[in-house]
Design an enzyme around this catalytic site. Structure first.
Site, PDB file in Angstrom:
ATOM      1  N   LYS A   1      -8.949 -74.446   3.513  1.00  0.00           N
ATOM      2  CA  LYS A   1      -9.364 -75.129   4.741  1.00  0.00           C
ATOM      3  C   LYS A   1      -8.118 -75.573   5.502  1.00  0.00           C
ATOM      4  CE  LYS A   1     -12.359 -79.010   6.114  1.00  0.00           C
ATOM      5  NZ  LYS A   1     -13.329 -79.998   5.619  1.00  0.00           N
TER       6      LYS A   1
ATOM      7  N   ASP B   1     -24.901 -77.770   9.759  1.00  0.00           N
ATOM      8  CA  ASP B   1     -23.840 -76.914   9.209  1.00  0.00           C
ATOM      9  C   ASP B   1     -23.109 -77.619   8.072  1.00  0.00           C
ATOM     10  OD1 ASP B   1     -23.194 -78.394  11.693  1.00  0.00           O
ATOM     11  OD2 ASP B   1     -21.123 -77.901  11.186  1.00  0.00           O
ATOM     12  N   ASN B   2     -23.365 -78.911   7.900  1.00  0.00           N
ATOM     13  CA  ASN B   2     -22.735 -79.643   6.806  1.00  0.00           C
ATOM     14  C   ASN B   2     -23.728 -79.951   5.697  1.00  0.00           C
ATOM     15  OD1 ASN B   2     -20.311 -79.573   8.164  1.00  0.00           O
ATOM     16  ND2 ASN B   2     -20.571 -81.585   9.086  1.00  0.00           N
TER      17      ASN B   2
ATOM     18  N   ASP C   1      -7.297 -74.978  16.907  1.00  0.00           N
ATOM     19  CA  ASP C   1      -6.058 -74.306  16.485  1.00  0.00           C
ATOM     20  C   ASP C   1      -6.162 -73.731  15.078  1.00  0.00           C
ATOM     21  OD1 ASP C   1      -6.103 -76.590  15.000  1.00  0.00           O
ATOM     22  OD2 ASP C   1      -4.186 -77.386  15.689  1.00  0.00           O
TER      23      ASP C   1
HETATM   24  P1  AMP Z   1     -16.656 -79.945  11.051  1.00  0.00           P
HETATM   25  O1  AMP Z   1     -16.782 -81.072  12.018  1.00  0.00           O
HETATM   26  O2  AMP Z   1     -15.413 -80.011  10.204  1.00  0.00           O
HETATM   27  O3  AMP Z   1     -17.889 -79.733  10.248  1.00  0.00           O
HETATM   28  O4  AMP Z   1     -16.442 -78.635  11.938  1.00  0.00           O
HETATM   29  C1  AMP Z   1     -17.367 -78.168  12.868  1.00  0.00           C
HETATM   30  C2  AMP Z   1     -16.949 -76.800  13.375  1.00  0.00           C
HETATM   31  O5  AMP Z   1     -15.712 -76.886  14.088  1.00  0.00           O
HETATM   32  C3  AMP Z   1     -16.717 -75.784  12.282  1.00  0.00           C
HETATM   33  O6  AMP Z   1     -17.140 -74.539  12.761  1.00  0.00           O
HETATM   34  C4  AMP Z   1     -15.222 -75.806  12.100  1.00  0.00           C
HETATM   35  O7  AMP Z   1     -14.731 -74.606  11.559  1.00  0.00           O
HETATM   36  C5  AMP Z   1     -14.750 -76.025  13.517  1.00  0.00           C
HETATM   37  N1  AMP Z   1     -13.425 -76.653  13.574  1.00  0.00           N
HETATM   38  C6  AMP Z   1     -13.110 -77.931  13.243  1.00  0.00           C
HETATM   39  N2  AMP Z   1     -11.798 -78.155  13.418  1.00  0.00           N
HETATM   40  C7  AMP Z   1     -11.256 -77.003  13.872  1.00  0.00           C
HETATM   41  C8  AMP Z   1      -9.939 -76.584  14.271  1.00  0.00           C
HETATM   42  N3  AMP Z   1      -8.904 -77.400  14.198  1.00  0.00           N
HETATM   43  N4  AMP Z   1      -9.783 -75.309  14.669  1.00  0.00           N
HETATM   44  C9  AMP Z   1     -10.819 -74.483  14.752  1.00  0.00           C
HETATM   45  N5  AMP Z   1     -12.075 -74.797  14.418  1.00  0.00           N
HETATM   46  C10 AMP Z   1     -12.295 -76.043  13.982  1.00  0.00           C
HETATM   47 MG    MG Z   2     -18.432 -78.619   8.797  1.00  0.00          MG
END
Ligand code: AMP
Ligand code: MG
Length: 483
Positions: free
Chosen positions: A111, A250-251, A123
Site C-alpha cells: 500500500k 469499499d472498506n 499520487d
Molecule cells: P481510502 O479512503 O483509503 O479507502 O481510499 C479510497 C480510494 O482512494 C481508493 O480507491 C484508494 O486507492 C484511493 N486513494 C487514496 N489515496 C490515494 C492516493 N494517494 N493516490 C491514489 N489513490 C488514492
Molecule cells: Mg479503502
C-alpha cells in the site's frame, strides 16, 4: 530476485481483464525498512533469517519483486459517504497470494506503491504516519482477537510526498485473507455482465466459503453468511469501543476482516455519538451508527446479488429484502450477548437489557472511561477513581451483583468470562500519537513498545499502567483520512 520463501499463487490475476490492471509497483528512491512483524512472518511460515536489512528494504518496497510475480491493482467501486463511485486500488498493488503450510491463503499487498489505472487525481503514494498508524491499530485489533487485515512491514521510501506539507513517503505490506470488498461486487455488478458476476461469486465462495459450494442458492447463502460475519465484526468493534471512521462499502470485506485503517480510533469516555474523523461532519460513522451503517452496506451488497438470487427479479428483491431486514434482530441478540459477556452474566434474564442500558446511561452521564469502567468491575482498575463512589453507580452495582448470582455463576466463572472480553489496554489516542511523533523523527522505540503491549491486551501485567490511562487533554481528538 528475492530469496523469500513465498509460496505464491496468482488466482486473482487469472480472473477476467475487467477485474484488475496488471501493474508492477513503481520503484522508490531509497527504501528503508523501519518496522517488521516477525511474529506475523513466522505465522505465515516465512523465513527472513538469511536476508539482511538492505535486501528486506528492497523487498518490502516492491523494488525487488519475487520471481514470476504477477502483480495487479484490483478494480472496485464503493459508496463513499453514501455516494457511488468507481474506484480501485489507486495506491496499492497485490503481489500475490501466499499459501501457508496449513493451507491458508493470504493476499500480500503493498500500500503506497505508486500510481495505477485507478489513481484518479492521487499520487499513488502514502505517508509514513498513516501507514504506521495502520500497522499499530491493525496489530492491536489482532491482539484484541478481532478479525482484521494484518501488517507485515513498513518501509520508508526515501521520497517526499506532498500533502498539506511535504511528508515522508512509506509503503505498508498488508496481509489479508483477501481484498474482496462489498465494493468489488458493486464494481462488477455495475458492469451488468451476469457471467462476470457469477465468476466473482464462484471465486469468493471457493476462497472464503467453500461450505456453500454445493448449495442450491449460493448467492443467497453468501448474503446470509456475510450478514453473520459483518454483524459479528461490528459487535466486536462495539465491545472494545473501536470507531472505524470510514465505513464506505469499499472498506467492507467479504471475509469479515476489518480493513482500511484511516481515521479510526478508540473511544475513551463513553459517548455513543463519538466521531473522531475530521471529514465526518454529520457523524455518519459515529460509534452508535456503526451497526446501522453495517446494515446499509449489506443492503448494497444484496443489491449486487439480486440477478443471481432468482431469475424473477421481483422475487429476488423480496427474498433479499427479508434477509437484510433480519439484521436488526440478529445484531441485537449478538450485542446483548456480548454485553452479558462483558458483565460476566450467564444465561438470559428478562431484565438484562435494563441492567446493561442503565450502566451505559450512567457512563454517558458521568463521562466514564469505557474501557476502564469494565476494568473497575473486574477489580483490575489501573488507579482508584472517585467517580465510582457515586450513589447511582453503587445502586447499579447492587443490581449487577444480584444478577451475577444467578444461573450457577461463581466469581471464578464470571471473572474468567469478563477477562476474556474486556481488554485492559487499547491503543489510547495519545499513546498512538506519541509513537507516531517519535517515529517521524526516526525513533521507533515508543512504537515498538506500544505494539508489544497491545499484543496481549487481556492480561494484567506490571508494565501496562502507562498505557491504560486516558489522556487528560481537554482538546477533542481528531483524526484525518489516511492519505
Ligand atoms: P481510502 O479512503 O483509503 O479507502 O481510499 C479510497 C480510494 O482512494 C481508493 O480507491 C484508494 O486507492 C484511493 N486513494 C487514496 N489515496 C490515494 C492516493 N494517494 N493516490 C491514489 N489513490 C488514492
Ligand atoms: Mg479503502
Amino acid at each position: 530476485m528475492s530469496r523469500v520463501n513465498w509460496n505464491f499463487e496468482n488466482t486473482y490475476f487469472n480472473l477476467p481483464e475487467s477485474f484488475k490492471e496488471d501493474i508492477n509497483p513503481v520503484p522508490v528512491k531509497n527504501p528503508d525498512l523501519v518496522v517488521f512483524n516477525e511474529g506475523l512472518a513466522s505465522e505465515l511460515n516465512l523465513n527472513f533469517s538469511n536476508i539482511d536489512k538492505f535486501e528486506l528494504s528492497k523487498i518490502f518496497s516492491g523494488n525487488l519483486l519475487p520471481e514470476g510475480s504477477n502483480s495487479i491493482a484490483q478494480a472496485y467501486a464503493g459508496h463513499q459517504f453514501g455516494h457511488f463511485t468507481m474506484l480501485g486500488d489507486g495506491r496499492a498493488v497485490l503481489i500475490g497470494e501466499h499459501t501457508t503450510k496449513s493451507n491458508e491463503k493470504y493476499d500480500i499487498q503493498f500500500k503506497g506503491s505508486g500510481k495505477t489505472a485507478f489513481s484518479r487525481n492521487g499520487d499513488g503514494r502514502a505517508a509514513l504516519g498513516p501507514m504506521l498508524r495502520e500497522y499499530i491499530i491493525s496489530e492491536a485489533m489482532n491482539g484484541l482477537k478481532i478479525p482484521t487485515t494484518r501488517s507485515l512491514a513498513v518501509v520508508k521510501t526515501g521520497e517526499k510526498i506532498q500533502r498539506e506539507t511535504a511528508l515522508q513517503g512509506a509503503i505498508l505490506t498488508r496481509v489479508a485473507s483477501s481484498h474482496i470488498r462489498v465494493g468489488t461486487f458493486q464494481y462488477i455488478a455495475a458492469r451488468q455482465k451476469e457471467n462476470e458476476l457469477k465468476i466473482l461469486l464462484d471465486y469468493t465462495i471457493e476462497r472464503h466459503y467453500p461450505e456453500i459450494k454445493n448449495s442450491n442458492n449460493q448467492a443467497l447463502d453468501l448474503l446470509n453468511l456475510l450478514i453473520d460475519r459483518q454483524s459479528n465484526l461490528v459487535v466486536n468493534w462495539m465491545r472494545v469501543g473501536f470507531i472505524h471512521g470510514v465505513m464506505n462499502t469499499d472498506n467492507m470485506t467479504i471475509s469479515g476482516e476489518t480493513i482500511d485503517y484511516g481515521p479510526c480510533a478508540f473511544m475513551d469516555s463513553y459517548d455513543p455519538k463519538t466521531v473522531f474523523s475530521s471529514i465526518d461532519q454529520m457523524g455518519r460513522y459515529a460509534y452508535c451508527n456503526q451497526p446501522v451503517i453495517t446494515k446499509w452496506n449489506l443492503a448494497r451488497f444484496a443489491e449486487c446479488l439480486v440477478p443471481l438470487i432468482d431469475k424473477d427479479q421481483d422475487k429476488a428483491i423480496k427474498i433479499a429484502t427479508e434477509k437484510i431486514n433480519s439484521f436488526e434482530k440478529k445484531y441485537e441478540e449478538k450485542w446483548m450477548n456480548m454485553m452479558r459477556d462483558k458483565l460476566g452474566l450467564f444465561g438470559l434474564e428478562d431484565k438484562d437489557k435494563f441492567l446493561i442500558l442503565d450502566l451505559l446511561t450512567w457512563m454517558h452521564e458521568k463521562k466514564a472511561d469505557y474501557t476502564n469502567t469494565f476494568c473497575h468491575l473486574m477489580d483490575l482498575t489501573p488507579k482508584k477513581d472517585t467517580l465510582f463512589d457515586d450513589n447511582d453507580f453503587m445502586n447499579w452495582k447492587k443490581r449487577w451483583k444480584e444478577r451475577l448470582s444467578k444461573n450457577n455463576n461463581s466469581p471464578n466463572k464470571y471473572l474468567e468470562l469478563m477477562k476474556n472480553n474486556n481488554p485492559l489496554v487499547i491503543p489510547r489516542n495519545h499513546k498512538v500519537e506519541e509513537a507516531l511523533e517519535s517515529a517521524e523523527k526516526n525513533d521507533f522505540k515508543p512504537l515498538n513498545q506500544l505494539v508489544e503491549i497491545l499484543k496481549d491486551p487481556y492480561s494484567q501485567k506490571d508494565n501496562i499502567f502507562n498505557y491504560q490511562i486516558p489522556s487528560n487533554s481537554v482538546e477533542k481528538y481528531q483524526t484525518f483520512c489516511g492519505t
